[in-house]
Motif scaffolding. Structure first.
Motif, PDB file in Angstrom:
ATOM      1  N   ALA A  86     -89.071  38.968   2.402  1.00 30.13           N
ATOM      2  CA  ALA A  86     -88.960  39.745   1.167  1.00 30.13           C
ATOM      3  C   ALA A  86     -90.102  39.405   0.216  1.00 30.13           C
ATOM      4  O   ALA A  86     -90.689  40.289  -0.431  1.00 30.13           O
ATOM      5  N   ALA A  87     -90.436  38.110   0.130  1.00 28.70           N
ATOM      6  CA  ALA A  87     -91.542  37.699  -0.740  1.00 28.70           C
ATOM      7  C   ALA A  87     -92.873  38.254  -0.253  1.00 28.70           C
ATOM      8  O   ALA A  87     -93.774  38.521  -1.056  1.00 28.70           O
ATOM      9  N   SER A  88     -93.008  38.444   1.052  1.00 25.16           N
ATOM     10  CA  SER A  88     -94.227  39.034   1.599  1.00 25.16           C
ATOM     11  C   SER A  88     -94.435  40.446   1.078  1.00 25.16           C
ATOM     12  O   SER A  88     -95.571  40.912   0.956  1.00 25.16           O
ATOM     13  N   ARG A  89     -93.350  41.135   0.781  1.00 24.60           N
ATOM     14  CA  ARG A  89     -93.429  42.497   0.251  1.00 24.60           C
ATOM     15  C   ARG A  89     -93.808  42.512  -1.232  1.00 24.60           C
ATOM     16  O   ARG A  89     -94.692  43.249  -1.648  1.00 24.60           O
ATOM     17  N   SER A  90     -93.094  41.720  -2.044  1.00 22.65           N
ATOM     18  CA  SER A  90     -93.215  41.885  -3.490  1.00 22.65           C
ATOM     19  C   SER A  90     -93.567  40.613  -4.246  1.00 22.65           C
ATOM     20  O   SER A  90     -93.865  40.674  -5.436  1.00 22.65           O
ATOM     21  N   GLY A  91     -93.536  39.471  -3.580  1.00 25.64           N
ATOM     22  CA  GLY A  91     -93.864  38.221  -4.241  1.00 25.64           C
ATOM     23  C   GLY A  91     -95.195  37.679  -3.770  1.00 25.64           C
ATOM     24  O   GLY A  91     -96.010  38.386  -3.171  1.00 25.64           O
ATOM     25  N   THR A  92     -95.414  36.411  -4.050  1.00 22.38           N
ATOM     26  CA  THR A  92     -96.639  35.738  -3.612  1.00 22.38           C
ATOM     27  C   THR A  92     -96.258  34.616  -2.660  1.00 22.38           C
ATOM     28  O   THR A  92     -95.400  33.788  -2.978  1.00 22.38           O
ATOM     29  N   ILE A  93     -96.883  34.604  -1.490  1.00 20.91           N
ATOM     30  CA  ILE A  93     -96.567  33.613  -0.462  1.00 20.91           C
ATOM     31  C   ILE A  93     -97.793  32.784  -0.136  1.00 20.91           C
ATOM     32  O   ILE A  93     -98.934  33.231  -0.302  1.00 20.91           O
ATOM     33  N   VAL A  94     -97.541  31.577   0.333  1.00 25.01           N
ATOM     34  CA  VAL A  94     -98.594  30.730   0.901  1.00 25.01           C
ATOM     35  C   VAL A  94     -98.146  30.342   2.299  1.00 25.01           C
ATOM     36  O   VAL A  94     -97.007  29.924   2.494  1.00 25.01           O
TER      37      VAL A  94
ATOM     38  N   ALA B 218    -113.989  23.906  15.357  1.00 29.12           N
ATOM     39  CA  ALA B 218    -113.796  23.272  14.049  1.00 29.12           C
ATOM     40  C   ALA B 218    -112.358  23.370  13.565  1.00 29.12           C
ATOM     41  O   ALA B 218    -112.092  23.211  12.371  1.00 29.12           O
ATOM     42  N   SER B 219    -111.425  23.614  14.469  1.00 26.77           N
ATOM     43  CA  SER B 219    -110.039  23.851  14.066  1.00 26.77           C
ATOM     44  C   SER B 219    -109.390  22.627  13.439  1.00 26.77           C
ATOM     45  O   SER B 219    -108.456  22.763  12.641  1.00 26.77           O
ATOM     46  N   ASN B 220    -109.828  21.436  13.798  1.00 25.17           N
ATOM     47  CA  ASN B 220    -109.311  20.223  13.163  1.00 25.17           C
ATOM     48  C   ASN B 220    -110.048  19.883  11.880  1.00 25.17           C
ATOM     49  O   ASN B 220    -109.529  19.158  11.036  1.00 25.17           O
ATOM     50  N   GLU B 221    -111.247  20.427  11.747  1.00 20.95           N
ATOM     51  CA  GLU B 221    -112.080  20.159  10.569  1.00 20.95           C
ATOM     52  C   GLU B 221    -111.736  21.105   9.420  1.00 20.95           C
ATOM     53  O   GLU B 221    -111.728  20.707   8.248  1.00 20.95           O
ATOM     54  N   ARG B 222    -111.476  22.371   9.741  1.00 22.07           N
ATOM     55  CA  ARG B 222    -111.152  23.392   8.754  1.00 22.07           C
ATOM     56  C   ARG B 222    -109.763  23.934   9.041  1.00 22.07           C
ATOM     57  O   ARG B 222    -109.542  24.610  10.051  1.00 22.07           O
ATOM     58  N   LEU B 223    -108.819  23.652   8.161  1.00 12.93           N
ATOM     59  CA  LEU B 223    -107.445  24.120   8.318  1.00 12.93           C
ATOM     60  C   LEU B 223    -107.259  25.394   7.511  1.00 12.93           C
ATOM     61  O   LEU B 223    -107.776  25.520   6.392  1.00 12.93           O
ATOM     62  N   LEU B 224    -106.534  26.343   8.075  1.00  8.79           N
ATOM     63  CA  LEU B 224    -106.441  27.689   7.511  1.00  8.79           C
ATOM     64  C   LEU B 224    -105.123  27.883   6.774  1.00  8.79           C
ATOM     65  O   LEU B 224    -104.051  27.577   7.293  1.00  8.79           O
ATOM     66  N   ILE B 225    -105.216  28.416   5.567  1.00  5.90           N
ATOM     67  CA  ILE B 225    -104.053  28.717   4.735  1.00  5.90           C
ATOM     68  C   ILE B 225    -104.213  30.146   4.230  1.00  5.90           C
ATOM     69  O   ILE B 225    -105.282  30.531   3.746  1.00  5.90           O
ATOM     70  N   GLY B 226    -103.148  30.938   4.338  1.00  3.50           N
ATOM     71  CA  GLY B 226    -103.161  32.296   3.824  1.00  3.50           C
ATOM     72  C   GLY B 226    -102.392  32.391   2.508  1.00  3.50           C
ATOM     73  O   GLY B 226    -101.364  31.736   2.337  1.00  3.50           O
ATOM     74  N   ILE B 227    -102.906  33.185   1.595  1.00  2.00           N
ATOM     75  CA  ILE B 227    -102.221  33.467   0.329  1.00  2.00           C
ATOM     76  C   ILE B 227    -102.181  34.980   0.172  1.00  2.00           C
ATOM     77  O   ILE B 227    -103.199  35.654   0.312  1.00  2.00           O
ATOM     78  N   ALA B 228    -100.998  35.497  -0.141  1.00  2.00           N
ATOM     79  CA  ALA B 228    -100.858  36.949  -0.295  1.00  2.00           C
ATOM     80  C   ALA B 228     -99.887  37.250  -1.415  1.00  2.00           C
ATOM     81  O   ALA B 228     -98.874  36.570  -1.576  1.00  2.00           O
ATOM     82  N   GLY B 229    -100.193  38.300  -2.184  1.00  2.00           N
ATOM     83  CA  GLY B 229     -99.289  38.727  -3.229  1.00  2.00           C
ATOM     84  C   GLY B 229     -99.980  38.957  -4.551  1.00  2.00           C
ATOM     85  O   GLY B 229    -101.191  38.732  -4.703  1.00  2.00           O
ATOM     86  N   PRO B 230     -99.241  39.405  -5.558  1.00  2.00           N
ATOM     87  CA  PRO B 230     -99.853  39.760  -6.850  1.00  2.00           C
ATOM     88  C   PRO B 230    -100.477  38.583  -7.591  1.00  2.00           C
ATOM     89  O   PRO B 230    -101.357  38.775  -8.427  1.00  2.00           O
ATOM     90  N   GLN B 231    -100.028  37.357  -7.316  1.00  4.10           N
ATOM     91  CA  GLN B 231    -100.584  36.183  -7.996  1.00  4.10           C
ATOM     92  C   GLN B 231    -101.629  35.452  -7.152  1.00  4.10           C
ATOM     93  O   GLN B 231    -102.125  34.398  -7.557  1.00  4.10           O
ATOM     94  N   ALA B 232    -101.963  36.021  -5.997  1.00  5.17           N
ATOM     95  CA  ALA B 232    -102.875  35.323  -5.086  1.00  5.17           C
ATOM     96  C   ALA B 232    -104.231  35.074  -5.727  1.00  5.17           C
ATOM     97  O   ALA B 232    -104.790  33.970  -5.633  1.00  5.17           O
ATOM     98  N   GLU B 233    -104.786  36.070  -6.383  1.00  8.14           N
ATOM     99  CA  GLU B 233    -106.114  35.904  -6.978  1.00  8.14           C
ATOM    100  C   GLU B 233    -106.107  34.806  -8.035  1.00  8.14           C
ATOM    101  O   GLU B 233    -107.032  33.975  -8.089  1.00  8.14           O
TER     102      GLU B 233
END
Length: 339
Positions: A29-37, A128-143
């Motif tokens: 639900a948060a993926s639709r209208s909130g901000t997720i990490v 470089a998968s151990n050197e650079r770890l990936l995090i996604g941010i999505a939603g209206p507060q992401a910026e």
């Protein structure tokens, strides 16, 4: 795979191979209208370094790599000689290096294949998968959250450095952070204090809503780029103004010698199927005419997916998944037009 990072995420509540953080329905639900990490543990990074790196990648991939600006990013694919995609990448720069994000289940094989082309080129390829770890941010507060880290990416498909990593802006709502391993826990804690921690399912749902495909092991060699809308500017994975690359003749011929018969659409399903599952229409009979690209549970019930199918089948509204009489797909809008 960074075991320290995985242990940290497990302590934060990650479950079921990082699919969720204990609240699947709330995360969707948060993926639709909130901000997720979300920790993007199903993806990895290849670092390409050396003075000839740009030209090396430019000659192998579907997009223009030579002209990625220092603060730019690109989607790109790698094809077989027959024009079939074996990988899709998100690519950005860190100084003179180029970082290629791709699905973790194909990374070792693609790393090896790219390495076969190096020969005498002044290029070095590193996992470089151990050197650079990936995090996604999505939603209206992401910026605002990304800005709070000190990164100031501009328009879509741009990147910006911050203390501890690089932020890549995908669109108005979605960012990918490539974080140095030593900074990952601190960055996560900062973001999770303001955004809802969510698993891979919620991130896939956001990708599906954006109409953004990803090639995984089960879909390698299943599609030419146009089948997954890769040449559409909103996806932006193909340049038709660059030189040759493996499969380029097929990709160009598909573009210029007639309408693309199969396209990628967004749809709802009542049952879950894995990527690569065959898709059928009455017109094609028992011969499959497409495949699932990605699937995620939906907060409205059932599942959402991106699927490739004959456009005529989609227009007729009779598309079945798994078998010719399998569950019927009901189509949902994409955020961009398919010409």
């Amino acid at each position: 795979m960074n075991s320290n990072w995985n242990d940290f995420l497990a302590k934060q509540g990650a479950q079921d191979n990082f699919e969720h953080f204990g609240d699947p329905a709330g995360e969707l639900a948060a993926s639709r209208s909130g901000t997720i990490v979300a920790p993007l543990t199903d993806q990895g990074v290849i670092r390409a370094t050396g003075e000839e790196t740009a030209g090396f990648l430019h000659n192998l991939l579907t997009n223009d790599i030579n002209h990625i600006p220092a603060d730019g990013a690109r989607h790109a694919g790698m094809c077989t000689a027959k024009g079939r995609l074996i990988a899709s990448f998100l690519i950005w720069r860190e100084g003179g290096d180029y970082l290629l994000q791709l699905s973790a289940d194909i990374l070792p094989a693609i790393h090896k294949k790219l390495s076969m082309y190096v020969l005498r080129s002044k290029v070095k390829l590193l996992d470089a998968s151990n050197e650079r770890l990936l995090i996604g941010i999505a939603g209206p507060q992401a910026e605002a959250l990304v800005s709070g880290l000190g990164a100031k990416p501009g328009v879509a498909m741009s990147s910006a450095a911050f203390d501890g990593g690089t932020a890549v802006r995908l669109d108005d709502r979605r960012f990918v952070l490539a974080v140095a391993a030593a900074s990952a826990e601190s960055v996560w804690n900062t973001l999770a204090a303001a955004a809802k921690p969510a698993g891979l399912a919620a991130w896939r749902l956001a990708e599906i809503a954006a109409g953004q495909p990803r090639v995984v092991a089960a879909t390698q060699e299943a599609f030419v780029p146009q089948m997954i809308n890769y040449e559409i500017p909103a996806v932006g994975g193909v340049s038709f103004h660059k030189g040759c690359y493996p499969g380029q003749e097929i990709v160009a011929r598909t573009q210029y010698l007639g309408k693309v018969k199969r396209r990628m659409y967004r749809a709802r399903l009542d049952a879950a199927f894995p990527p690569g599952t065959d898709v059928f229409t009455p017109e094609a009979g028992t011969q499959h005419c497409g495949a699932l690209v990605s699937v995620a549970p939906s907060p409205e019930g059932g599942y959402e997916c991106l699927l490739v199918v004959q456009s005529s089948g989609m227009e007729a509204g009779e598309v079945h998944v798994g078998t010719p009489d399998g569950p019927k797909a009901s189509f949902l809008p994409l955020p961009y037009a398919i010409e």
